[in-house]
Design a protein around this motif. Sequence first.
Motif, PDB file in Angstrom:
ATOM      1  N   GLU B  77      69.172  38.734  84.644  1.00 63.05           N
ATOM      2  CA  GLU B  77      70.320  37.912  84.314  1.00 63.05           C
ATOM      3  C   GLU B  77      70.412  37.791  82.789  1.00 63.05           C
ATOM      4  N   THR B  78      71.604  37.482  82.315  1.00 58.27           N
ATOM      5  CA  THR B  78      71.828  37.477  80.871  1.00 58.27           C
ATOM      6  C   THR B  78      70.811  36.621  80.124  1.00 58.27           C
ATOM      7  N   ASP B  79      70.622  35.371  80.589  1.00 60.99           N
ATOM      8  CA  ASP B  79      69.768  34.470  79.812  1.00 60.99           C
ATOM      9  C   ASP B  79      68.331  34.977  79.757  1.00 60.99           C
ATOM     10  N   LEU B  85      64.658  39.716  74.800  1.00 62.55           N
ATOM     11  CA  LEU B  85      65.059  40.479  73.609  1.00 62.55           C
ATOM     12  C   LEU B  85      64.680  39.755  72.326  1.00 62.55           C
ATOM     13  N   GLN B  86      64.823  38.407  72.371  1.00 69.04           N
ATOM     14  CA  GLN B  86      64.557  37.636  71.165  1.00 69.04           C
ATOM     15  C   GLN B  86      63.130  37.802  70.645  1.00 69.04           C
ATOM     16  N   GLN B  87      62.251  38.284  71.510  1.00 67.58           N
ATOM     17  CA  GLN B  87      60.862  38.477  71.079  1.00 67.58           C
ATOM     18  C   GLN B  87      60.612  39.864  70.494  1.00 67.58           C
ATOM     19  N   LEU B  88      61.637  40.705  70.513  1.00 68.50           N
ATOM     20  CA  LEU B  88      61.433  42.089  70.100  1.00 68.50           C
ATOM     21  C   LEU B  88      61.891  42.313  68.659  1.00 68.50           C
ATOM     22  N   PRO B  89      61.331  43.357  68.007  1.00 70.77           N
ATOM     23  CA  PRO B  89      61.816  43.701  66.669  1.00 70.77           C
ATOM     24  C   PRO B  89      63.271  44.176  66.750  1.00 70.77           C
ATOM     25  N   ASP B  90      64.027  43.972  65.659  1.00 67.86           N
ATOM     26  CA  ASP B  90      65.459  44.293  65.649  1.00 67.86           C
ATOM     27  C   ASP B  90      65.754  45.735  66.052  1.00 67.86           C
ATOM     28  N   THR B  91      64.918  46.667  65.580  1.00 64.84           N
ATOM     29  CA  THR B  91      65.181  48.077  65.894  1.00 64.84           C
ATOM     30  C   THR B  91      65.133  48.322  67.396  1.00 64.84           C
ATOM     31  N   VAL B  92      64.172  47.664  68.081  1.00 67.26           N
ATOM     32  CA  VAL B  92      64.068  47.842  69.531  1.00 67.26           C
ATOM     33  C   VAL B  92      65.263  47.202  70.232  1.00 67.26           C
ATOM     34  N   ILE B  93      65.698  46.025  69.753  1.00 67.59           N
ATOM     35  CA  ILE B  93      66.873  45.373  70.348  1.00 67.59           C
ATOM     36  C   ILE B  93      68.059  46.342  70.295  1.00 67.59           C
ATOM     37  N   GLU B  94      68.256  46.946  69.122  1.00 63.73           N
ATOM     38  CA  GLU B  94      69.343  47.912  68.958  1.00 63.73           C
ATOM     39  C   GLU B  94      69.284  49.002  70.023  1.00 63.73           C
ATOM     40  N   GLU B  95      68.080  49.572  70.182  1.00 58.24           N
ATOM     41  CA  GLU B  95      67.903  50.657  71.144  1.00 58.24           C
ATOM     42  C   GLU B  95      68.242  50.213  72.562  1.00 58.24           C
ATOM     43  N   VAL B  96      67.719  49.020  72.929  1.00 57.57           N
ATOM     44  CA  VAL B  96      67.969  48.535  74.286  1.00 57.57           C
ATOM     45  C   VAL B  96      69.466  48.311  74.496  1.00 57.57           C
ATOM     46  N   LEU B  97      70.134  47.671  73.526  1.00 60.28           N
ATOM     47  CA  LEU B  97      71.570  47.415  73.638  1.00 60.28           C
ATOM     48  C   LEU B  97      72.328  48.736  73.771  1.00 60.28           C
ATOM     49  N   HIS B  98      71.854  49.715  73.017  1.00 62.07           N
ATOM     50  CA  HIS B  98      72.495  51.016  73.018  1.00 62.07           C
ATOM     51  C   HIS B  98      72.496  51.661  74.402  1.00 62.07           C
ATOM     52  N   SER B  99      71.435  51.380  75.158  1.00 66.98           N
ATOM     53  CA  SER B  99      71.296  52.024  76.466  1.00 66.98           C
ATOM     54  C   SER B  99      72.131  51.328  77.544  1.00 66.98           C
ATOM     55  N   GLN B 103      80.334  46.673  78.554  1.00 68.63           N
ATOM     56  CA  GLN B 103      80.591  45.296  78.980  1.00 68.63           C
ATOM     57  C   GLN B 103      79.321  44.444  78.896  1.00 68.63           C
ATOM     58  N   ASP B 104      78.225  44.997  79.439  1.00 71.71           N
ATOM     59  CA  ASP B 104      76.941  44.292  79.376  1.00 71.71           C
ATOM     60  C   ASP B 104      76.542  44.040  77.931  1.00 71.71           C
ATOM     61  N   ARG B 105      76.719  45.081  77.118  1.00 72.97           N
ATOM     62  CA  ARG B 105      76.289  44.958  75.731  1.00 72.97           C
ATOM     63  C   ARG B 105      77.046  43.827  75.040  1.00 72.97           C
ATOM     64  N   GLN B 106      78.347  43.752  75.302  1.00 73.28           N
ATOM     65  CA  GLN B 106      79.140  42.723  74.655  1.00 73.28           C
ATOM     66  C   GLN B 106      78.677  41.326  75.064  1.00 73.28           C
ATOM     67  N   ARG B 107      78.386  41.179  76.361  1.00 73.71           N
ATOM     68  CA  ARG B 107      77.951  39.879  76.863  1.00 73.71           C
ATOM     69  C   ARG B 107      76.635  39.475  76.225  1.00 73.71           C
ATOM     70  N   ILE B 108      75.706  40.428  76.166  1.00 77.82           N
ATOM     71  CA  ILE B 108      74.395  40.148  75.582  1.00 77.82           C
ATOM     72  C   ILE B 108      74.533  39.810  74.099  1.00 77.82           C
ATOM     73  N   GLU B 109      75.354  40.590  73.408  1.00 81.96           N
ATOM     74  CA  GLU B 109      75.500  40.353  71.973  1.00 81.96           C
ATOM     75  C   GLU B 109      76.061  38.959  71.695  1.00 81.96           C
ATOM     76  N   GLU B 110      76.966  38.520  72.588  1.00 81.02           N
ATOM     77  CA  GLU B 110      77.524  37.182  72.404  1.00 81.02           C
ATOM     78  C   GLU B 110      76.425  36.119  72.520  1.00 81.02           C
ATOM     79  N   ASN B 124      73.376  30.911  81.071  1.00 82.01           N
ATOM     80  CA  ASN B 124      73.574  32.114  81.827  1.00 82.01           C
ATOM     81  C   ASN B 124      75.075  32.351  81.904  1.00 82.01           C
ATOM     82  N   THR B 125      75.507  33.607  82.020  1.00 82.30           N
ATOM     83  CA  THR B 125      76.954  33.839  82.054  1.00 82.30           C
ATOM     84  C   THR B 125      77.472  34.112  83.469  1.00 82.30           C
ATOM     85  N   ASP B 126      76.609  33.887  84.477  1.00 82.95           N
ATOM     86  CA  ASP B 126      76.980  34.237  85.861  1.00 82.95           C
ATOM     87  C   ASP B 126      77.718  33.107  86.580  1.00 82.95           C
ATOM     88  N   THR B 127      78.793  32.620  85.984  1.00 78.85           N
ATOM     89  CA  THR B 127      79.526  31.506  86.595  1.00 78.85           C
ATOM     90  C   THR B 127      80.457  31.998  87.700  1.00 78.85           C
TER      91      THR B 127
END
Lengths: 432, 432
Positions: B77-79, B85-99, B103-110, B124-127
């Motif tokens: 789930e998003t949360d 993700l918040q525990q990961l280095p920025d470069t890894v976050i980028e990679e994960v988001l990239h994959s 739509q998912d990426r936008q939600r996570i980035e928000e 959580n965004t699952d309303t």
Amino acid sequence: ESGSFKQVARILNHGLSPTDIAHLLESSPPKERNLLWKLVDKDLEGEVLLYLNDDIRAYFLSKLNAQELASVTEDFETDDLVDLLQQLPDTVIEEVLHSMDAQDRQRIEEVLSYQEDTAGGLMNTDTVTIRPDISIDVVLRYLRRHKSLPEMTDSLLVVNRKDDFIGVLPLTTMLVSSPNATVREVMNTDIEAIPVEMTRTDIATLFERRDLVSAPVVNQNGKLVGRITIDDVVDVIREDADHSLMSMAGLDEDEDTFAPVMKTAKRRAVWLGINLITAFIASAVIGLFEQTIEKVVALAVLMPIVASMGGIAGSQALTLVIRGIAVGQIGGSNIRWLLSKEFVVGALNGVLWASVVSVAAIAWFNDPKIGIIIAAAMLINLIAAALAGTSLPLLLKARNIDPALAGGVILTTVTDVVGFMSFLGLATIMYA
Amino acid sequence: ESGSFKQVARILNHGLSPTDIAHLLESSPPKERNLLWKLVDKDLEGEVLLYLNDDIRAYFLSKLNAQELASVTEDFETDDLVDLLQQLPDTVIEEVLHSMDAQDRQRIEEVLSYQEDTAGGLMNTDTVTIRPDISIDVVLRYLRRHKSLPEMTDSLLVVNRKDDFIGVLPLTTMLVSSPNATVREVMNTDIEAIPVEMTRTDIATLFERRDLVSAPVVNQNGKLVGRITIDDVVDVIREDADHSLMSMAGLDEDEDTFAPVMKTAKRRAVWLGINLITAFIASAVIGLFEQTIEKVVALAVLMPIVASMGGIAGSQALTLVIRGIAVGQIGGSNIRWLLSKEFVVGALNGVLWASVVSVAAIAWFNDPKIGIIIAAAMLINLIAAALAGTSLPLLLKARNIDPALAGGVILTTVTDVVGFMSFLGLATIMYA
């Protein structure tokens, strides 16, 4: 002035929820608290009482007679009423029960018969039950006949004719099921019901691990007797966590921050008295070495360092283990590993800080001997502190003594005695 | 041996829930922990990671590459994903988001754009949202088109075409309403939505006071952006409570009980170093009175009593106020009352225990002077301890310093300095 009172009363009773009023009362000194309490609407009193901490609730309860009590608690749910009754003298309980109708009385008496800190004492009897053979459509129509459903109803409880617990039907499952499906087809039978004698702390762990909102409670024969809801579990979690924090300072988690002076002074006096014994034991140890101190007065200057560093190191291990026991992380299989780890950590930090303190002591008193003595004493005390801090909670727990309450006092005794004894003892040998 | 490994793996993956596995990992020393982790099924890894404490999770996360991470977190789930993700280095976050898909990426980035310790970071965004003008019957049919509803759904969220939050429809209300009623007629508009920037601690207080299971989250413009559920709030409550307990011993609430020796030793060393400064300050104070101690060595024997009793009394006030601040009980209006109360409590206990200690000291050293000196010093130090213990947390809080972490160290410095100074200072005057 009577005008401004009325204004306060209006804000209190119409602007605030009962929990807010309770919080306000808890945050007020005794005089203001009594004044505010008088302004609370009669029909809100009951609910406000529910949200007050034990200490303050007991105080206000003691001012009500049985008749007032009965009227105040009229609309209470079973678990809340029982919570409240448990704080009253037996004679008052009798009177309140007497004022109820037979059915209510019987239900209350049943819940009262369970231990306060078990599922039986925590549960509510307001379950919504259904039979397994009916269709979802029938369930929906059955529910519509209710004026309202009990709070925190996230699932219906499935029982047979004999009230044996069979399974749960989460509302979220029911709402996505076909109206023609039977309860049996869609219900969840994986859920283990909570035995009526399970302890509060175990229930809290279960709710946390399974992310539950409510859970059924069954008696020894598997019959459904009630349900436990997350709001009550949250209170347990809060109280358990508060207990460790407060007990380590010799306080009660129900301690009223704004209790009257004399009440607080008495409670604190007991704790100070217990700790005074520790302090006298430490003094007695120092007293053994009076002659050495007379010869080398620098010892008196440096000795508190050894004792206090031991206390600090020990309390770190102590706190970690007390928390570990509370969350069920530390038990038979990992104690040996933990003890040897803490031993090594104590030794490593002992070497590190012994060197630092030793250099500082030599520079200060221009005496290499005192540097060697304090380094050795520090190392000994940090290792003793680590071992005592780690093992004490487990030893106390095994003897059914609350480690959070007794651990700190005993630990301080250990680190003071070992600290002063090793430092002054070594000095007596070296300066002989 | 490979056979018994397989057996352990079977029990682990089929007999235990992910939370149980996480608990087992948390309760295991490093070697066993690494072994067990290797045995966990690939498709359980993600969920187990969720339930681990930050320290241990960060360790296992560091062993996964971006691709493994993406596959492990697929069903999150998003949360939960954001937490991780918040525990990961920025470069890894980028990679994960990239994959991820767009739509998912936008939600996570928000969600990532919100502060971790606010509603935005916790939500959580699952309303499940509905419009106000439809009938309950339509809602029921709409829900049946879902395969399942998000966990902890206790209410549907009512929004208009522009996603402005209007109210909530509790499932329990919906189920007792007529199918012909409209959502608008039966929904609850009393609920205040949680602003996206509200802090975790305030959210926890709100859930506790209102007995909520879930609550809607809105942005500055009143648009619904997500919801917060009680399971996450319970974690906040647990962490906040743990924080006070652990910080007071200089520990982190995410501290891994079974961390490797070197990691633990380093963390503890810092805390010991800070406390060593306190100890040296106390020694420096004693050093001022070397000549007096040389003359009357009994002073060295008794002086720890004065200092330690001050420490005990002070830490009681300190703990009470730290807890009071944490639960929002202590603030502007009652501080003065509390300070004067603690002053009187300190004075009363000061008089009581000063008398006891004084009698004991006179009997021990057969010297009335020393009895007067220690009584006066005790009284002074217990009052100083009460005032320091009560005011320190408030002063630190006002400067944005964590009172639970810094309070104890500073308090000890105060009670040691005042204790040694008053006792030895008075003695220097009396024995001059």
